[in-house]
Enzyme design. Structure first.
Site, PDB file in Angstrom:
ATOM      1  CG  ASP A 293      61.378  60.173 158.924  1.00  0.00           C
ATOM      2  OD1 ASP A 293      61.429  59.702 160.527  1.00  0.00           O
ATOM      3  OD2 ASP A 293      60.835  60.785 158.776  1.00  0.00           O
TER       4      ASP A 293
ATOM      5  CG  ASP B  95      61.494  62.338 165.768  1.00  0.00           C
ATOM      6  OD1 ASP B  95      61.443  61.557 165.148  1.00  0.00           O
ATOM      7  OD2 ASP B  95      61.152  63.339 165.882  1.00  0.00           O
TER       8      ASP B  95
ATOM      9  CB  CYS C   2      68.312  75.213 134.421  1.00  0.00           C
ATOM     10  SG  CYS C   2      68.566  73.205 134.700  1.00  0.00           S
TER      11      CYS C   2
ATOM     12  CB  CYS D 242      68.961  70.003 134.013  1.00  0.00           C
ATOM     13  SG  CYS D 242      67.972  69.542 133.461  1.00  0.00           S
TER      14      CYS D 242
ATOM     15  CB  CYS E 272      66.499  72.713 131.429  1.00  0.00           C
ATOM     16  SG  CYS E 272      65.602  72.604 132.862  1.00  0.00           S
TER      17      CYS E 272
HETATM   18  N1  GUN Z   1      60.914  64.419 158.862  1.00  0.00           N
HETATM   19  C1  GUN Z   1      60.321  66.561 159.226  1.00  0.00           C
HETATM   20  N2  GUN Z   1      60.850  66.854 160.445  1.00  0.00           N
HETATM   21  C2  GUN Z   1      61.002  65.515 160.847  1.00  0.00           C
HETATM   22  C3  GUN Z   1      60.718  65.072 162.247  1.00  0.00           C
HETATM   23  O1  GUN Z   1      60.678  66.060 162.951  1.00  0.00           O
HETATM   24  N3  GUN Z   1      61.038  64.171 162.390  1.00  0.00           N
HETATM   25  C4  GUN Z   1      61.462  62.816 161.983  1.00  0.00           C
HETATM   26  N4  GUN Z   1      61.642  61.693 162.321  1.00  0.00           N
HETATM   27  N5  GUN Z   1      61.359  63.618 160.608  1.00  0.00           N
HETATM   28  C5  GUN Z   1      60.688  64.886 159.951  1.00  0.00           C
HETATM   29 ZN    ZN Z   2      67.165  71.796 134.272  1.00  0.00          ZN
END
Ligand code: GUN
Ligand code: ZN
Length: 495
Positions: free
Chosen positions: A89, A124, A278, A280, A283
């Protein structure tokens, strides 16, 4: 060209195979968020939970000199210690949270490329929900210019790094549609719906349904769609049904830090748990007391149930029961009930994407009455062209009179020729004996539709039994048909 092969479909959901520079992954899937600063579960461990791809934040790496150096020399995979595909990201979320991001779109994109990210994300602008339209539109213009810049820096074709086209537009469906359309024109490898985290936090799931639909309808069908920030397993079936393929989850760690235990039905406070429901590996090995002491164990459980739910979603797509899964999950929580209801508003669109024939369905709640299959059935009523004397009846009996056609009524579908008693979908779908009024209303609306379509040439008798007494549409039906109330043998003995 992106290699994304769709193998199964149900509603707008699909199982797909996506090629990345680090191998193929199967969607839908969830990308655990790895924060290189505060690792709860190592990236190298993620495969055992079922992770096929990870997501990390390029901006966090970029801004810390030692991480940045290592990423630039050895690559992001080496930095995180894994060879599975990694999406990065851009720092947009930091931009939204803290407003200070000291990097340009161009710089962070080039950085993502240089560290060998499998999926890069432009910088963005995540506009929050419910701002003024003007602000959302202005933010969107900036996002779009950054997408154009990204596409020119990273031309399509033959790239090792895929590029995501982010969709913004706050809570405005017109802006979401515009955003998606313009992103689609730039031809990204995949698309990501952003700016929904605050909506998720405030449980605005019904609005989320509208935003996903507005975006999805304007994105190419053959590209994967990521939903940013939706990491809670209770949301997966709904989001996948609306066409989302990829998710990221910081939720497993964030909820663990908060001593909260995830389930596919919602979240439980660890302090309120008497037992661990759970099975898993965590758990079935540790006690509530031990989980209270150890956040990493809780994070591990959260991750297990997250992937378990995604596998359940996949299985449901493969067998064609995704609607039922949505219905069950959404009945667990009031704001998800709202979302389910909102999804029924979009049934006409979903119907266009949905497979024409699938397994018969189970009627689970009044929301089943508005399933795409029911709507499709109503749309096909005009193929019955009737003339002569026609009986439409809620109960099959041995008939004393002569009819040219006999139709039975099955809620929620409505009228169907008795000869099609065994056929899909009407004959095969399983409906409770004590059916609710919503299903009856839909059925009678479809009876009316059949009557209106054929009122010129056919003469109708509509016969109902006592369980339909008092229904408001009976009077309307009386305008087109001779209405008879059936008195069963038993009832006539009693009275
Ligand atoms: N992570 C959570 N929301 C967003 C978003 O709107 N844009 C980006 N790039 N990462 C995110
Ligand atoms: Zn669990």
């Amino acid at each position: 060209m992106t290699e994304f092969e769709i193998q199964h479909k149900d509603l707008m959901g699909r199982i797909g195979k996506l090629r990345t520079a680090h191998g193929y992954i199967e969607t839908p899937t969830i990308l655990p968020v790895i924060n290189p600063n505060l690792v709860t579960i190592e990236a190298a461990e993620m495969k055992k939970y079922g992770a096929e791809m990870l997501i990390t934040n390029a901006y966090i790496i970029y801004r810390k000199p030692d991480l940045r150096e290592e990423a630039l020399t050895k690559g992001v995979h080496s930095l995180l210690g894994t060879e599975i595909p990694i999406m990065t990201d851009s720092g947009s979320y930091q931009l939204y949270e803290y407003r200070d991001v000291e990097v340009s779109n161009r710089e962070i994109l080039e950085f993502q490329q240089r560290i060998g990210s499998d999926v890069c994300v432009p910088l963005d602008i995540p506009t929050p929900p419910y701002v003024k339209h003007k602000r959302a539109k202005e933010d969107l213009e900036v996002t779009l210019s950054r997408l154009r810049e990204a596409r020119s820096l990273m031309p399509a074709n033959g790239q090792d790094n895929m590029l995501a086209g982010v969709v913004q537009g706050s809570t405005f469906t017109d802006l979401r549609a515009d955003s998606a359309r313009q992103a689609a024109e730039l031809e990204f490898d995949l698309y990501a719906i952003g700016g929904v985290v605050p909506l998720l936090e405030s449980h605005g799931f019904a609005r989320l349904v509208d935003l996903i639909m507005a975006s999805k309808q304007n994105l190419p069908l053959n590209a994967p769609v990521h939903l940013f920030g939706a990491g809670h397993p209770m949301l997966f079936s709904l989001a996948v049904a609306l066409g989302c393929d990829l998710f990221d989850s910081a939720a497993y760690a964030i909820f663990a830090k908060d001593k909260r235990y995830l389930t596919s039905d919602g979240t439980k406070k660890l302090e309120k748990l008497r037992v661990l429901p759970c099975s898993c590996p965590v758990c079935s090995t540790y006690s509530v007391a031990e989980l209270k002491e150890n956040t990493d164990l809780l994070a591990a459980h959260n991750l297990w149930v997250t992937f378990e739910e995604m596998r359940m979603v996949k299985q449901s797509i493969a067998e064609g029961s995704l609607w039922e899964l949505c219905e069950r999950r959404c009945r667990a929580y009031p704001s998800l009930v709202d979302a389910l209801k909102r999804m029924t508003n979009h049934s006409a669109v979903i119907e266009r994407y949905d497979a024409a024939t699938k397994r018969p369905f189970f009627y689970l709640s009044e929301y089943s009455a508005h399933r795409p299959e029911v709507l499709r059935y109503a749309n096909l009523l005009d193929r019955f062209q009737l003339s002569g004397r026609v009986l439409i009846t809620t109960k099959e009996e041995r008939e004393e009179e002569e009819y040219d056609h006999i139709y039975l009524v099955k809620p929620p579908f409505g009228p169907y020729p008795v000869e099609l008693k065994e056929s899909y979908p009407v004959g095969q779908s399983e409906i409770p004996v004590e059916i609710d009024d919503v299903a009856k209303t839909v059925a009678l609306q479809n009876v009316l539709k059949l009557l209106e379509l054929n009122s010129e040439k056919a003469e109708f008798v509509f016969r109902y039994d006592s369980s339909w007494d008092g229904h408001t549409l009976l009077e309307e039906i009386g305008k087109y048909a001779e209405v008879r109330r059936n008195v069963s043998a038993q009832e006539s003995v009693v009275s």
